[in-house]
Write an enzyme that holds these catalytic residues in place. Structure first.
Site, mmCIF file in Angstrom:
data_model
loop_
_atom_site.group_PDB
_atom_site.id
_atom_site.type_symbol
_atom_site.label_atom_id
_atom_site.label_comp_id
_atom_site.label_asym_id
_atom_site.label_seq_id
_atom_site.Cartn_x
_atom_site.Cartn_y
_atom_site.Cartn_z
ATOM 1 N N CYS A 115 79.723 22.870 24.613
ATOM 2 C CA CYS A 115 79.419 22.695 23.202
ATOM 3 C C CYS A 115 78.313 23.204 22.493
ATOM 4 C CB CYS A 115 79.770 21.471 22.710
ATOM 5 S SG CYS A 115 78.470 20.199 22.967
ATOM 6 N N GLY A 116 77.178 23.223 23.292
ATOM 7 C CA GLY A 116 75.862 23.737 22.818
ATOM 8 C C GLY A 116 75.478 22.890 21.806
#
Length: 282
Positions: A115-116
């Site tokens: 997801c960062g």
């Protein structure tokens, strides 16, 4: 770096037959990014293009916007207690005079391969901090037929995926469909950072004449990275998020999702798509 893949022995079951064999896996290791010697972020990534990844990350965070703002990027020797260099820590030293963000006041960021920096920035923050606003000078305009051909070209250029099946890819194409660059990583956001970082060091920012194609979904963070690099068009083979669509509409980014065969959805910036006949209402 040569640790892109690793071998592991597995038990394989096929139609009731059980065998043992070695299998090739994509490598995943942490990379700590330091800024002027101070820890800034940790990301799980596939080793390789680490300097480009660090530079691209700093572009997406608004710390730098030109290659001249980086004095050096080096692996930190003696990164472990026993002095062994793991090649998992890089230090980016900014050029003299380049403002350094107050890291002590920022929360250090842990980014996962899935997801960062989820929900880290607001739409307004991205729009106001980018050094390279999305523009149309000269305008990029492509046909749906050209976009339809890009996923196959991306797939043909994925070297490590053929051996592991476990990597995301991001690629830059010209408005004529020419493959300009491609990077693979266990995290799609890392693959984009590697593209942007390479463009920074090569003096090619902003990427105002490029189409960014990603092999998975289009998250807010990927849209953010495209905008921060001045990329006018983001294309994904899967779904975008609602926040990615909002950001695209706010900044003028063209966002295309579900690009599969000759089918696709245009979520924002349709002025760059040569649609031909009038669009019907469904």
């Amino acid at each position: 770096m040569g640790r892109v893949t690793e071998r592991r022995r597995i038990i394989r079951i096929r139609d009731g037959a059980v065998t043992t064999r070695p299998d090739t896996l994509v490598a995943e290791e942490p990379l700590e990014i330091r800024l002027n010697g101070k820890p800034l972020a940790i990301t799980m990534r596939t080793p390789g293009d680490d300097f480009a990844l660090a530079a691209g990350f700093l572009v997406s965070e608004g710390v730098i916007g030109e290659g001249s703002e980086v004095q050096s990027i080096v692996y930190c020797a003696g990164a472990t207690a026993d002095g062994v260099n793991t090649y998992n820590v890089v230090d980016v030293k900014l050029a003299p005079g380049v403002p350094v963000p107050d890291i002590a006041l920022e929360r250090n960021v842990y980014t996962t391969s899935s997801c960062g920096l989820c929900g880290k920035a607001s739409l307004d923050a991205v729009r106001t901090t980018t050094r390279h606003p999305v523009s149309d000078t000269p305008p990029v305009r492509v046909t749906p037929e050209l976009l339809s051909a890009l996923p196959d070209r991306l797939r043909e250029a994925q070297r490590v995926f053929d051996r592991t099946g476990g990597l995301h890819a991001a690629a830059l194409f010209s408005p004529e469909g020419e493959l300009l660059d491609i990077r693979e990583d266990v995290g799609r956001h890392n693959a984009v950072d590697k593209l942007v970082g390479r463009a920074l060091t090569d003096g090619r920012l902003p990427l105002s004449r490029a189409i960014l194609l990603v092999s998975g979904r289009a998250s807010f963070e990927l849209a953010q990275k495209a905008v921060m690099a001045g990329i006018p068009m983001l294309v994904a083979v899967s779904a975008p998020s609602s926040l990615a669509v909002d950001l695209a509409a706010e900044t003028g980014l063209t966002l295309v999702g579900f690009l599969r065969g000759k089918s696709m959805n245009v979520y924002a910036g349709d002025h760059r798509i040569a649609l031909g006949a009038a669009v019907g209402q469904g």
